[in-house]
Design an enzyme around this catalytic site. Structure first.
Site, short mmCIF file in Angstrom:
data_model
loop_
_atom_site.label_atom_id
_atom_site.label_comp_id
_atom_site.label_asym_id
_atom_site.label_seq_id
_atom_site.Cartn_x
_atom_site.Cartn_y
_atom_site.Cartn_z
N PHE A 209 -8.65 1.43 -1.47
CA PHE A 209 -9.52 0.38 -2.01
C PHE A 209 -8.80 -0.31 -3.16
CE2 PHE A 209 -12.19 3.75 -0.23
CZ PHE A 209 -12.92 3.03 0.70
N GLY B 239 -8.80 -15.09 0.12
CA GLY B 239 -7.61 -14.98 0.97
C GLY B 239 -7.06 -13.58 0.83
N ARG C 47 -0.24 -14.17 1.69
CA ARG C 47 -0.93 -13.99 2.97
C ARG C 47 -2.34 -14.60 2.92
NH1 ARG C 47 0.66 -7.78 4.24
NH2 ARG C 47 0.68 -7.65 1.97
N VAL D 48 0.82 -1.20 0.00
CA VAL D 48 0.00 0.00 0.00
C VAL D 48 0.86 1.26 0.00
CG1 VAL D 48 -1.76 1.25 1.29
CG2 VAL D 48 -1.91 -1.23 1.08
N CYS E 297 -5.99 -8.50 3.10
CA CYS E 297 -7.02 -7.62 3.65
C CYS E 297 -8.26 -8.35 4.14
CB CYS E 297 -7.44 -6.60 2.60
SG CYS E 297 -6.30 -5.22 2.52
N ALA F 146 -17.58 -18.02 -7.93
CA ALA F 146 -17.46 -19.06 -6.90
C ALA F 146 -16.06 -19.67 -6.99
CB ALA F 146 -18.53 -20.12 -7.12
N LYS G 262 -8.11 -10.58 7.48
CA LYS G 262 -7.81 -9.82 8.71
C LYS G 262 -8.86 -8.74 8.98
CE LYS G 262 -4.62 -6.14 7.29
NZ LYS G 262 -5.45 -4.98 7.51
N THR H 153 -5.65 0.22 7.22
CA THR H 153 -7.01 -0.10 7.67
C THR H 153 -7.02 -0.22 9.18
OG1 THR H 153 -7.36 -1.24 5.60
CG2 THR H 153 -8.91 -1.71 7.37
N PHE I 57 -17.68 -9.78 -8.31
CA PHE I 57 -17.51 -10.57 -7.09
C PHE I 57 -18.56 -11.67 -6.93
CE2 PHE I 57 -14.02 -9.26 -4.34
CZ PHE I 57 -13.46 -8.32 -5.19
C1 UDX Z 1 -0.85 -2.38 5.14
C2 UDX Z 1 -1.90 -2.83 6.15
O1 UDX Z 1 -1.67 -4.20 6.49
C3 UDX Z 1 -3.28 -2.67 5.67
O2 UDX Z 1 -4.18 -2.85 6.75
C4 UDX Z 1 -3.54 -1.33 5.16
O3 UDX Z 1 -4.78 -1.27 4.53
C5 UDX Z 1 -2.43 -0.79 4.32
O4 UDX Z 1 -1.15 -1.07 4.83
P1 UDX Z 1 0.46 -3.63 3.21
O5 UDX Z 1 1.05 -2.44 2.57
O6 UDX Z 1 0.06 -4.77 2.34
O7 UDX Z 1 -0.88 -3.23 4.01
O8 UDX Z 1 1.40 -4.11 4.40
P2 UDX Z 1 2.89 -4.66 4.34
O9 UDX Z 1 3.20 -5.14 2.96
O10 UDX Z 1 3.03 -5.54 5.52
O11 UDX Z 1 3.77 -3.35 4.54
C6 UDX Z 1 3.91 -2.66 5.73
C7 UDX Z 1 5.30 -1.99 5.73
O12 UDX Z 1 5.38 -1.14 6.86
C8 UDX Z 1 6.46 -2.97 5.80
O13 UDX Z 1 7.40 -2.70 4.79
C9 UDX Z 1 7.05 -2.72 7.18
O14 UDX Z 1 8.44 -2.93 7.27
C10 UDX Z 1 6.68 -1.27 7.41
N1 UDX Z 1 6.64 -0.87 8.83
C11 UDX Z 1 6.05 -1.65 9.75
C12 UDX Z 1 7.23 0.33 9.20
O15 UDX Z 1 7.79 1.04 8.37
N2 UDX Z 1 7.16 0.73 10.51
C13 UDX Z 1 6.62 -0.05 11.47
O16 UDX Z 1 6.61 0.34 12.66
C14 UDX Z 1 6.04 -1.29 11.08
C1 UDX Z 2 -9.25 -6.46 -1.59
C2 UDX Z 2 -10.27 -5.38 -2.01
O1 UDX Z 2 -10.78 -5.70 -3.31
C3 UDX Z 2 -9.63 -4.02 -1.99
O2 UDX Z 2 -10.61 -3.03 -2.28
C4 UDX Z 2 -9.03 -3.77 -0.62
O3 UDX Z 2 -8.38 -2.52 -0.59
C5 UDX Z 2 -8.04 -4.88 -0.26
O4 UDX Z 2 -8.70 -6.13 -0.33
P1 UDX Z 2 -7.32 -7.87 -2.75
O5 UDX Z 2 -7.30 -8.66 -1.49
O6 UDX Z 2 -6.03 -7.39 -3.29
O7 UDX Z 2 -8.25 -6.56 -2.56
O8 UDX Z 2 -8.00 -8.76 -3.90
P2 UDX Z 2 -9.45 -9.05 -4.48
O9 UDX Z 2 -9.35 -9.01 -5.95
O10 UDX Z 2 -10.50 -8.23 -3.84
O11 UDX Z 2 -9.65 -10.59 -4.09
C6 UDX Z 2 -9.70 -11.00 -2.73
C7 UDX Z 2 -9.96 -12.49 -2.66
O12 UDX Z 2 -11.29 -12.78 -3.05
C8 UDX Z 2 -9.06 -13.35 -3.55
O13 UDX Z 2 -8.65 -14.51 -2.84
C9 UDX Z 2 -9.96 -13.72 -4.71
O14 UDX Z 2 -9.59 -14.94 -5.30
C10 UDX Z 2 -11.30 -13.83 -4.01
N1 UDX Z 2 -12.46 -13.61 -4.92
C11 UDX Z 2 -12.68 -12.40 -5.49
C12 UDX Z 2 -13.36 -14.66 -5.16
O15 UDX Z 2 -13.18 -15.78 -4.63
N2 UDX Z 2 -14.44 -14.44 -5.97
C13 UDX Z 2 -14.68 -13.23 -6.56
O16 UDX Z 2 -15.69 -13.10 -7.27
C14 UDX Z 2 -13.77 -12.19 -6.31
#
Ligand code: UDX
Ligand code: UDX
Length: 433
Positions: free
Chosen positions: A152, A257, A327, A16, A260, A252, A263, A123, A249
């Protein structure tokens, strides 16, 4: 487009944070991304990207003039008009979101003199903004603004989702802070939802919950289709054309997984429970998803009996295509169950490398994974799998069984290629075979 260039500090160089930083740089702003991991920052400074997200490497490369990386808080904050927080918020044992990284960032902020705006991208539970506001005030930082600006973006399409979003949500305590964050997005065409901070936080949690509910809903419809002789692919098409329902969405499969949904569903469930409310529907959505991941094992049993000594090939490991993110990937549950049942498991994924999958053997191609196997399970709908010569693959297998966990491939074509085929919720097509 008239962008007034701002200075943006982004805390967290994960999926993110990197997407946010690179996109703001591309919009013309000066961005410093800060992470605690020195290795990660080193890699980024060398011009490499530590995660797989289509287009991110070239976006970073073409914005190097405006985009830098550091481990140093002071360097990141220097002259910052905005401090974006994009650190991880993983679940704790209780299912609540672990906000320790968020608090670390807040506590690490120096005594900023200018009217910077702290913006929450991570989040977080509803109420976090109020607590952060309080903490900032306690530290004499009343002049520092606070805004909830949830993301999003879906992995694999994150850049498009950031630059062409369905909406931009801005929750603020003071209008001027919200105005500043809105102006920072100049150049992005999208409806802007302005609201209070708590509603901004809830919009993110509720949007995810709505999407998960649709997935668990269609998965349950799929399970009933299997029992009653209907085909969920046709059913999804038929209901999706209803404008009140819509087509998105409704695929099936073997459950959701990712970083996001799992968790955030737990976090919302706990948030409700901590406030004394039992969120029944969300509990069901989570439980349906857990059961869905295991249904493939039942399908394998029904064809092969005991799995002890059977060789099963898992095609795709990432939780969805176009990402290397493992994840909460359904493949982890599948591999774990198969190994526990005594199966020999081989896996292939075009991007995920060296995953620690309970000692599962990693194959270099789908063909190599399937050779001599008793069953192939399509776990992730990687586009590469559409180009496989399935007839040739069937000929190399000990038993040509294919479970299509994503309903990606044409069952009739697979059957013609020599496979016994099962999808998810496709009883009609199975009984034809
Ligand atoms: C994260 C959150 O998990 C999610 O809830 C939110 O919506 C967006 O930010 P993501 O970017 O996928 O999602 O997380 P991750 O890939 O784990 O990256 C977090 C980064 O923050 C890591 O590179 C970590 O080293 C860094 N971090 C963590 C810091 O810089 N400072 C800290 O104290 C802890
Ligand atoms: C999701 C949200 O879409 C995004 O808005 C938010 O910021 C982070 O979480 P992401 O987890 O990257 O994004 O992927 P997404 O494409 O939403 O899929 C999530 C999971 O749902 C995947 O495991 C996917 O395989 C599953 N999925 C999605 C289904 O099983 N069926 C569907 O129709 C759509």
């Amino acid at each position: 487009m008239s962008v007034s260039p701002q200075t943006v500090a982004v805390f967290g160089a994960g999926y993110v944070g990197l997407v946010t930083g690179a996109c703001f740089a591309d919009l013309g702003h000066r961005v410093v991304v800060r992470d605690v991991l020195a290795d990660r920052v080193e890699v980024l400074r060398r011009g490499e990207v530590p995660i797989f997200e289509p287009g991110l490497d070239s976006l970073i490369a073409r914005n190097t003039d405006r985009l830098s990386f550091t481990t140093d808080v002071g360097e990141a904050i220097e002259g910052a008009d905005f401090v974006y927080i994009a650190v991880g918020t993983p679940p704790t044992y209780s299912g609540d979101a672990d906000l320790s990284a968020v608090w670390t960032v807040i506590d690490e902020l120096p005594q900023i003199e200018r009217s910077t705006v702290v913006v929450m991208k991570s989040t977080v539970p509803v109420g976090t903004g109020s607590r952060v506001r309080h903490r900032l005030d306690e530290r004499g930082l009343q002049h520092v603004g606070y805004v909830s600006n949830p993301e999003f973006t879906a992995e694999g399409t994150a850049l498009r989702d950031f630059m062409h979003p369905d909406r931009i949500v801005i929750g603020s305590f003071r209008d001027e802070d919200g105005d500043a964050v809105e102006a920072l997005h100049a150049g992005i065409e999208a409806p802007v939802v302005r609201c209070d901070v708590a509603s901004g936080e809830m919009i993110k949690l509720a949007a995810n919950a709505a999407l998960m509910t649709r997935i668990s809903f269609i998965n349950e419809i799929a399970n009933v289709c299997e029992a009653t002789g209907a085909d969920v692919v046709r059913v999804a098409e038929g209901i999706g054309l209803d404008r009140r329902i819509g087509p998105a969405f409704l695929r099936a499969g073997i459950g959701f997984g990712g970083s996001c949904f799992p968790k955030d569903s737990l976090a919302l469930k706990q948030l409700a429970a901590n406030s004394g409310y039992h969120f029944q529907l969300l509990n069901a959505v989570i439980e349906v998803n857990e059961l869905q991941k295991r249904r493939v094992i039942g399908k394998l049993h029904s064809h092969l009996g005991s799995l002890r000594g059977a060789t099963v090939a898992l095609l795709g490991l990432a939780f969805k295509p176009n990402t290397d993110d493992m994840r909460e990937a359904p493949s982890l549950v599948l591999a774990g169950r198969l190994v526990a049942e005594g199966a020999d498991v081989r896996a292939w994924d075009p991007v995920v490398e060296g995953a620690d999958l309970f000692g599962v053997e990693i194959a270099s191609s789908p063909e190599a994974a399937a050779a001599g196997a008793d069953a192939v399970v399509l776990v992730t709908e990687w586009p590469e799998l559409a180009d496989v010569d399935w007839k040739a693959v069937a000929a190399t297998m000990r038993n040509a069984l294919l479970i299509d966990g994503r309903n990606m491939l044409d069952p009739a074509a697979l059957r013609a290629a020599g496979f016994t085929v099962e999808g998810i919720g496709r009883a009609a097509s199975v009984s034809e075979g």
